[in-house]
Design a protein around this motif. Structure first.
Motif, PDB file in Angstrom:
ATOM      1  N   ASN A 155     -53.250  -7.494  46.944  1.00  0.00           N
ATOM      2  CA  ASN A 155     -54.165  -6.427  47.356  1.00  0.00           C
ATOM      3  C   ASN A 155     -53.402  -5.116  47.415  1.00  0.00           C
ATOM      4  OD1 ASN A 155     -57.089  -7.150  48.818  1.00  0.00           O
ATOM      5  ND2 ASN A 155     -55.733  -8.913  48.553  1.00  0.00           N
ATOM      6  N   ILE A 156     -53.979  -4.072  46.866  1.00  0.00           N
ATOM      7  CA  ILE A 156     -53.476  -2.711  47.076  1.00  0.00           C
ATOM      8  C   ILE A 156     -54.492  -2.043  47.985  1.00  0.00           C
ATOM      9  CG2 ILE A 156     -52.829  -0.536  45.992  1.00  0.00           C
ATOM     10  CD1 ILE A 156     -52.153  -2.057  43.468  1.00  0.00           C
ATOM     11  N   LEU A 157     -54.173  -1.996  49.262  1.00  0.00           N
ATOM     12  CA  LEU A 157     -55.117  -1.591  50.295  1.00  0.00           C
ATOM     13  C   LEU A 157     -54.764  -0.197  50.804  1.00  0.00           C
ATOM     14  CD1 LEU A 157     -57.410  -2.418  52.359  1.00  0.00           C
ATOM     15  CD2 LEU A 157     -55.547  -3.187  53.841  1.00  0.00           C
ATOM     16  N   GLU A 158     -55.728   0.705  50.764  1.00  0.00           N
ATOM     17  CA  GLU A 158     -55.503   2.048  51.289  1.00  0.00           C
ATOM     18  C   GLU A 158     -55.402   1.982  52.809  1.00  0.00           C
ATOM     19  OE1 GLU A 158     -57.201   6.571  50.662  1.00  0.00           O
ATOM     20  OE2 GLU A 158     -58.651   4.912  50.698  1.00  0.00           O
ATOM     21  N   LEU A 159     -54.328   2.516  53.361  1.00  0.00           N
ATOM     22  CA  LEU A 159     -54.170   2.520  54.803  1.00  0.00           C
ATOM     23  C   LEU A 159     -55.085   3.576  55.428  1.00  0.00           C
ATOM     24  CD1 LEU A 159     -50.316   2.017  55.099  1.00  0.00           C
ATOM     25  CD2 LEU A 159     -52.119   0.393  55.672  1.00  0.00           C
ATOM     26  N   PRO A 160     -55.568   3.322  56.635  1.00  0.00           N
ATOM     27  CA  PRO A 160     -56.559   4.215  57.241  1.00  0.00           C
ATOM     28  C   PRO A 160     -56.069   5.660  57.333  1.00  0.00           C
ATOM     29  CG  PRO A 160     -56.347   2.191  58.524  1.00  0.00           C
ATOM     30  CD  PRO A 160     -55.251   2.168  57.504  1.00  0.00           C
ATOM     31  N   LYS A 161     -56.938   6.586  56.981  1.00  0.00           N
ATOM     32  CA  LYS A 161     -56.591   8.012  57.099  1.00  0.00           C
ATOM     33  C   LYS A 161     -56.508   8.418  58.570  1.00  0.00           C
ATOM     34  CE  LYS A 161     -59.002   9.051  52.762  1.00  0.00           C
ATOM     35  NZ  LYS A 161     -60.167   9.750  52.157  1.00  0.00           N
ATOM     36  N   ASP A 162     -57.468   7.945  59.355  1.00  0.00           N
ATOM     37  CA  ASP A 162     -57.461   8.222  60.793  1.00  0.00           C
ATOM     38  C   ASP A 162     -56.716   7.088  61.485  1.00  0.00           C
ATOM     39  OD1 ASP A 162     -59.468   6.464  60.044  1.00  0.00           O
ATOM     40  OD2 ASP A 162     -60.656   6.860  61.856  1.00  0.00           O
ATOM     41  N   ALA A 163     -55.415   7.191  61.474  1.00  0.00           N
ATOM     42  CA  ALA A 163     -54.576   6.098  61.972  1.00  0.00           C
ATOM     43  C   ALA A 163     -54.896   5.801  63.434  1.00  0.00           C
ATOM     44  CB  ALA A 163     -53.106   6.464  61.824  1.00  0.00           C
ATOM     45  N   MET A 164     -54.850   4.494  63.775  1.00  0.00           N
ATOM     46  CA  MET A 164     -55.107   4.064  65.148  1.00  0.00           C
ATOM     47  C   MET A 164     -54.029   4.601  66.081  1.00  0.00           C
ATOM     48  SD  MET A 164     -55.225   0.142  66.646  1.00  0.00           S
ATOM     49  CE  MET A 164     -53.423  -0.013  66.688  1.00  0.00           C
ATOM     50  N   LYS A 165     -54.403   4.948  67.296  1.00  0.00           N
ATOM     51  CA  LYS A 165     -53.422   5.364  68.289  1.00  0.00           C
ATOM     52  C   LYS A 165     -52.578   4.151  68.672  1.00  0.00           C
ATOM     53  CE  LYS A 165     -54.733   5.873  72.515  1.00  0.00           C
ATOM     54  NZ  LYS A 165     -55.422   6.368  73.711  1.00  0.00           N
ATOM     55  N   PRO A 166     -51.260   4.242  68.572  1.00  0.00           N
ATOM     56  CA  PRO A 166     -50.423   3.079  68.889  1.00  0.00           C
ATOM     57  C   PRO A 166     -50.345   2.841  70.391  1.00  0.00           C
ATOM     58  CG  PRO A 166     -49.051   4.965  68.387  1.00  0.00           C
ATOM     59  CD  PRO A 166     -50.468   5.393  68.115  1.00  0.00           C
ATOM     60  N   ARG A 167     -49.898   1.645  70.750  1.00  0.00           N
ATOM     61  CA  ARG A 167     -49.646   1.296  72.149  1.00  0.00           C
ATOM     62  C   ARG A 167     -48.243   0.706  72.231  1.00  0.00           C
ATOM     63  NH1 ARG A 167     -54.363  -1.030  75.643  1.00  0.00           N
ATOM     64  NH2 ARG A 167     -54.793   1.195  75.388  1.00  0.00           N
ATOM     65  N   PHE A 168     -47.466   1.223  73.171  1.00  0.00           N
ATOM     66  CA  PHE A 168     -46.085   0.772  73.301  1.00  0.00           C
ATOM     67  C   PHE A 168     -46.031  -0.588  73.981  1.00  0.00           C
ATOM     68  CE2 PHE A 168     -44.959   5.518  73.527  1.00  0.00           C
ATOM     69  CZ  PHE A 168     -44.833   5.595  72.149  1.00  0.00           C
ATOM     70  N   SER A 169     -45.121  -1.426  73.482  1.00  0.00           N
ATOM     71  CA  SER A 169     -45.004  -2.785  74.018  1.00  0.00           C
ATOM     72  C   SER A 169     -44.209  -2.794  75.317  1.00  0.00           C
ATOM     73  CB  SER A 169     -44.318  -3.692  72.997  1.00  0.00           C
ATOM     74  OG  SER A 169     -42.962  -3.318  72.858  1.00  0.00           O
ATOM     75  N   ASP A 170     -44.281  -3.909  75.996  1.00  0.00           N
ATOM     76  CA  ASP A 170     -43.511  -4.145  77.211  1.00  0.00           C
ATOM     77  C   ASP A 170     -43.019  -5.590  77.140  1.00  0.00           C
ATOM     78  OD1 ASP A 170     -42.938  -4.967  80.053  1.00  0.00           O
ATOM     79  OD2 ASP A 170     -43.583  -2.914  80.464  1.00  0.00           O
ATOM     80  N   PRO A 171     -41.723  -5.852  77.349  1.00  0.00           N
ATOM     81  CA  PRO A 171     -41.214  -7.224  77.198  1.00  0.00           C
ATOM     82  C   PRO A 171     -41.789  -8.211  78.198  1.00  0.00           C
ATOM     83  CG  PRO A 171     -39.542  -5.796  78.171  1.00  0.00           C
ATOM     84  CD  PRO A 171     -40.656  -4.911  77.718  1.00  0.00           C
ATOM     85  N   ARG A 172     -42.540  -7.730  79.195  1.00  0.00           N
ATOM     86  CA  ARG A 172     -43.131  -8.627  80.181  1.00  0.00           C
ATOM     87  C   ARG A 172     -44.495  -9.150  79.750  1.00  0.00           C
ATOM     88  NH1 ARG A 172     -42.444  -4.509  85.098  1.00  0.00           N
ATOM     89  NH2 ARG A 172     -43.010  -3.135  83.366  1.00  0.00           N
ATOM     90  N   VAL A 173     -44.982  -8.688  78.590  1.00  0.00           N
ATOM     91  CA  VAL A 173     -46.220  -9.202  78.002  1.00  0.00           C
ATOM     92  C   VAL A 173     -45.911  -9.555  76.553  1.00  0.00           C
ATOM     93  CG1 VAL A 173     -48.682  -8.815  77.622  1.00  0.00           C
ATOM     94  CG2 VAL A 173     -47.513  -7.603  79.475  1.00  0.00           C
ATOM     95  N   GLY A 174     -46.271 -10.752  76.127  1.00  0.00           N
ATOM     96  CA  GLY A 174     -45.798 -11.273  74.846  1.00  0.00           C
ATOM     97  C   GLY A 174     -46.665 -10.916  73.655  1.00  0.00           C
ATOM     98  N   TYR A 175     -46.326  -9.831  72.975  1.00  0.00           N
ATOM     99  CA  TYR A 175     -47.017  -9.427  71.742  1.00  0.00           C
ATOM    100  C   TYR A 175     -46.018  -9.250  70.613  1.00  0.00           C
ATOM    101  CZ  TYR A 175     -51.735  -8.717  73.480  1.00  0.00           C
ATOM    102  OH  TYR A 175     -52.996  -8.926  73.961  1.00  0.00           O
ATOM    103  N   PHE A 176     -46.480  -9.549  69.393  1.00  0.00           N
ATOM    104  CA  PHE A 176     -45.716  -9.164  68.228  1.00  0.00           C
ATOM    105  C   PHE A 176     -45.676  -7.644  68.176  1.00  0.00           C
ATOM    106  CE2 PHE A 176     -47.401 -13.330  66.847  1.00  0.00           C
ATOM    107  CZ  PHE A 176     -46.189 -13.968  66.688  1.00  0.00           C
ATOM    108  N   THR A 177     -44.619  -7.123  67.585  1.00  0.00           N
ATOM    109  CA  THR A 177     -44.453  -5.677  67.569  1.00  0.00           C
ATOM    110  C   THR A 177     -43.994  -5.202  66.203  1.00  0.00           C
ATOM    111  OG1 THR A 177     -42.150  -5.836  68.308  1.00  0.00           O
ATOM    112  CG2 THR A 177     -43.844  -5.631  70.018  1.00  0.00           C
ATOM    113  N   THR A 178     -44.128  -3.913  66.007  1.00  0.00           N
ATOM    114  CA  THR A 178     -43.566  -3.271  64.832  1.00  0.00           C
ATOM    115  C   THR A 178     -42.751  -2.082  65.321  1.00  0.00           C
ATOM    116  OG1 THR A 178     -44.112  -2.349  62.646  1.00  0.00           O
ATOM    117  CG2 THR A 178     -45.569  -1.762  64.461  1.00  0.00           C
ATOM    118  N   PRO A 179     -41.564  -1.829  64.763  1.00  0.00           N
ATOM    119  CA  PRO A 179     -40.675  -0.791  65.315  1.00  0.00           C
ATOM    120  C   PRO A 179     -41.111   0.617  64.933  1.00  0.00           C
ATOM    121  CG  PRO A 179     -39.663  -1.813  63.410  1.00  0.00           C
ATOM    122  CD  PRO A 179     -40.932  -2.563  63.652  1.00  0.00           C
ATOM    123  N   ARG A 180     -40.790   1.556  65.812  1.00  0.00           N
ATOM    124  CA  ARG A 180     -41.091   2.965  65.563  1.00  0.00           C
ATOM    125  C   ARG A 180     -39.981   3.822  66.164  1.00  0.00           C
ATOM    126  NH1 ARG A 180     -44.403   5.099  61.723  1.00  0.00           N
ATOM    127  NH2 ARG A 180     -45.416   7.024  62.399  1.00  0.00           N
TER     128      ARG A 180
END
Length: 871
Positions: free
Chosen positions: A245-270
């Motif tokens: 798939n060649i997928l166009e990424l959203p123009k109106d990018a979602m507002k990110p949310r910063f992770s906290d190690p006390r809640v278990g979510y996958f993350t992406t670095p920034r």
């Protein structure tokens, strides 16, 4: 292979929409197989180009979308609008079909093996379009001076170039031939055989583009790629169908949310740069779906009313899924609706069958699906595709292997067969199996929502509470999170009358979903931080909301966060579990075999019982030298590290003395073993494990793990920090261990074969772990037990995070304790232990019967040789 139909009828192209135009003032380029360049006069350009292009488009097919796709015979072309150049697209590569050889190895349809952000750019002077790979990990305010340096130090890398074949009539689109990046000629867009570990290249003569389709925001390309793999003396042909798939990424990018190690979510670095900084700011972004209230519902949402999100999460059930499982798979998805209500949304996640007449393509990156894979693999996984700029989950796929039901069958029989008569047979009722499938569905969907494993959630339940019908009914299941590997309730005894024995979505899951998905309007990610921290702090003193990070099962540091365990005391839970295993052993043949049948199924169940016994012992062992790991912040009064209390470590050794140092005879019943040995399937047939060999190997494996340098070094670290009153020292531990293992020797008693085996195993482990070259060879031998355990207790979703920016391998919690082997304290203590055993054996070498004395002489010779002692 069935070709997917185009989403619309492709018509023969007419000149009205497309025409190759002038690239240079007086020349019309006519690649596209149209012949030589042709000189034309300016006022006849349109007419001549129309004639040429009309000729080219004869019998061609056009599919319009974000890029128009032109297909003429075996050639494919993209018509890329100029406005789409230098925009971010996500290239997503997935498996769509596999041959038997790869199916058997665990590679199946729907698996996402490679994602990357790409851009198409015009290189006008070269008359080419270049494709670059972007790592969108860095952000900087455009107006800051440092933005210039960021631009120079985080550039894109070019991965491919395409000759410009022409433009459309108003030069608003550029046309390129795209074949080479999808037909196996080049690996720049799709290096599948490297990514799946084969390390080969496609054979271009046996690779091709099967189909391309264009949609409003993406293009779907289906390719067949072939190679050949040599294994030993055999050369195996491999052909895969790949969907890109060649997928166009959203123009109106979602507002990110910063992770906290006390809640278990996958993350992406920034990474964030700015002129005001004295240090670059590193953050991890939570991977989550974009859930927002509709504009007309904002006030209601903020007032605390439940509202339907603007764009709910929708999963479709693969039409290949057997009908009898679909309802409970859907219910497993819908079970998460209660969790999303904690975040203020109702009907936020939906699963449904594909409606008749729907233009459905399971490989389209706009479609999330639960894919059913016909495979001998007993597994499931829930990867997702993430926008690396923001952490937004764009699409997800649960991969559901057909044979996952064999794992469910084994777990339920071994763990709950004594309290649930409906799970004792080789085949369960559809209703019972569907109920178990629902639990797996919920677990894997949890991963697609961004949740990591919470292996510590089961520790929040007291062991004896798992024997309470009222407690388990109230709390639901076996842990506070379905993201644990808590499985089924093996603690409950037949007299307890416990009914709620299956994992379900729990308190932690609801809290974690609320934390990540609650919508805060008009706040930046930084402005959200105080609200998110306040929510965590309100729950941190309640053990039901504790997040215990996943660890390497071969080097478990925190025994509270283990796979497959239940309750807050592994020793007590294991004792109850063993009581149930003792009840199962005499029933194995009755539960698996009818008149005229062989004992194959009995051997398989027998192996599963031994695997469960081993798991209990492993859970217990990890308390010795264990460290409780937390993620404290200033002001919460918590410590990052604390030793497992000494008393609990001593309790663990007492369990091992009772159930491992002398392997229990009830586990090796003659009545069963004269009919079947434990069995493990392999590609070359069933392996049958003889009892003495199996005892020796399993005992050796557990003792080897108990004496690992990492474990003993952790004990030393904790002794230095907390003292011997709280931490068990290595010296005291080994002394106690020695007294248990050589108890009969100290009493000058004769040794039976089991006592001799225990002493031989213990000394051999001390010898080989003293000699690093021997230890490396020894580690290979231990793979026997690893393979056995993998067959006996297969783990779900071991690679569920492969499509995420961070994989599980990088997320596992660990404490680094090691040292140079020549100067390590562990070398000293193990040699000292060998010397103490040497003295003990010298004093006892003339005691006991002939076999016992021969045994002592053998051990002394081994120790003397290792210590370079002549006598």
């Amino acid at each position: 292979m069935n070709n997917l139909p185009f989403k619309r009828n492709s018509a023969l192209a007419s000149f009205g929409f497309f025409s190759i135009f002038i690239l240079n003032s007086c020349q019309l380029l006519s690649p596209l197989g149209l012949g030589k360049k042709k000189e034309v006069v300016a006022d006849s350009t349109k007419k001549d180009s129309a004639l040429v292009y009309d000729k080219f488009l004869k019998n061609a097919k056009i599919d319009s979308g974000i890029f128009n796709v032109i297909n003429k015979e075996k050639d494919f072309f993209f018509e890329i609008p100029v406005e789409k150049l230098d925009k971010d697209f996500l290239l997503i590569n997935k498996i769509s079909s596999v041959p038997l050889a790869l199916n058997e190895a665990g590679l199946n349809k729907g698996m996402n093996y490679e994602n990357k952000v790409i851009r198409f750019s015009l290189k006008k002077a070269r008359k080419e379009i270049w494709a670059s790979e972007i790592k969108p990990q860095v952000e900087v305010p455009k107006e800051d001076a440092i933005a210039r340096s960021v631009a120079d130090n985080f550039t894109a890398s070019f991965i491919e170039s395409f000759k410009i074949e022409g433009y459309n009539k108003d030069s608003s689109s550029v046309i390129i031939k795209i074949n080479k990046v999808f037909d196996g000629t080049e690996k720049s867009f799709n290096d599948v055989f490297t990514n799946i570990g084969l390390g080969t290249s496609p054979k271009t003569a046996l690779s091709l583009i099967d189909q391309m389709k264009s949609f409003d925001n993406n293009i779907v390309v289906r390719s067949i790629l072939s190679t050949r793999v040599t294994e030993g003396n055999e050369s195996i042909p491999i052909s895969l169908t790949i969907t890109s798939n060649i997928l166009e990424l959203p123009k109106d990018a979602m507002k990110p949310r910063f992770s906290d190690p006390r809640v278990g979510y996958f993350t992406t670095p920034r990474w964030y740069f700015s002129d005001k900084q004295q240090e670059m700011e590193k953050r991890e972004l939570v991977t989550r779906w974009r859930l927002e209230p509709r504009e007309e519902d904002v006030e209601r949402y903020l007032a605390g009313e439940l509202v339907v999100p603007k764009k709910p999460i929708v999963f479709y059930i693969d039409p290949a899924t057997p009908q009898q499982w679909r309802k409970q798979i859907i219910e497993g998805v819908h079970d998460w609706q209660k969790a999303f209500e904690e975040a203020g949304f109702k009907d936020a996640i939906i699963a449904k069958e594909v409606p008749k007449g729907m233009d459905f393509d399971i490989d389209d990156a706009n479609t999330s699906a639960i894919t059913y894979a016909a495979s001998p693999q007993a597994n499931a996984m829930g990867p997702s595709v993430v926008d690396p700029r923001t952490g937004e989950i764009l699409e997800a796929d649960v991969i559901w292997w057909h044979n996952v039901m064999t794992a469910l069958n084994t777990w339920m029989r071994v763990q709950t067969g004594t309290i649930d008569p409906t799970v004792r047979g080789n085949v369960f009722s559809d209703e019972k199996m569907a109920h178990a499938i629902r639990f797996v569905s919920s677990h894997e969907i949890g991963h697609t929502l961004g949740l990591k494993h919470n292996m510590g959630s089961s520790f929040s339940f007291p062991v004896d509470s798992l024997r309470s019908a009222s407690f388990t009914q109230k709390m639901g299941g076996t842990a506070t999170s379905i993201m644990d590997y808590a499985r089924f309730n093996y603690v409950a005894q037949p007299e307890d009358q416990v009914q709620a024995i299956t994992p379900v979505i729990g308190l932690y899951d609801k809290y974690a979903i609320a934390w990540a998905y609650r919508w805060y309007p008009n706040k930046t990610a930084w402005e959200e931080l105080p609200l998110l921290k306040k929510e965590i702090e309100s729950k941190q003193d309640n053990p039901y909301y504790w997040y215990g990070e996943q660890q390497d099962p071969k080097n478990t540091v925190d025994p509270r966060s283990q796979s497959e365990d239940l309750g807050d005391n592994a020793m007590l839970a294991g004792t109850y579990g063993l009581k149930n295993l003792k009840r199962i052993m005499p029933q194995i043949i009755n539960w698996t075999t009818t008149s005229g049948q062989d004992y194959y199924k009995a051997g398989k169940l027998y192996m599963a019982v031994i695997g469960q016994w081993y798991a209990y012992a492993d859970h217990v062992s990890n308390n010795i030298g264990g460290i409780y790991l937390n993620n404290p912040v200033l002001g919460d009064g918590k410590d990052a590290y604390a030793p497992v209390p000494r008393q609990k470590q001593e309790e663990a050794l007492a369990y091992l003395k009772e159930n491992v140092f002398t392997l229990p005879e009830w586990l090796f019943r003659k009545e069963l073993m004269t009919k079947t040995f434990p069995l493990k399937d392999s590609p070359v047939g069933s392996f049958e494990y003889a009892p003495y060999t199996l005892k020796r190997e399993f005992q050796y494996s557990l003792l080897y793990n108990l004496l690992q340098d990492q474990r003993l070094l952790r004990m030393t670290e904790m002794e230095l920090l907390f003292g011997r009153a709280q931490a068990w020292s290595v010296e005291e531990f080994l002394k106690t261990l020695r007294q248990e293992i050589f108890a009969k020797t100290l009493k000058k008693q004769n040794l039976d074969i089991n006592a001799r085996m225990l002493q031989q195993n213990y000394i051999d482990i001390l010898l080989v772990t003293n000699n690093k070259s021997m230890d490396k060879l020894n580690t290979k031998k231990l793979s026997f037990v690893d393979q056995f355990m993998k067959a006996a207790k297969p783990a779900f979703c071991p690679v569920h995070a492969t499509a995420h920016t961070n994989s599980d391998e990088h997320d596992l919690r660990n404490v680094h304790v090691s040292g140079m082997s020549r100067t390590s304290e562990m070398l000293t203590v193990k040699r000292a232990e060998l010397i103490q055993i040497q003295k003990l054996l010298k004093a006892a070498q003339s005691s006991g019967d002939f076999t016992t004395q021969a045994h002592y002489q053998d051990l002394l010779m081994r120790i003397n040789s290792s210590l370079n002692v002549n006598n």
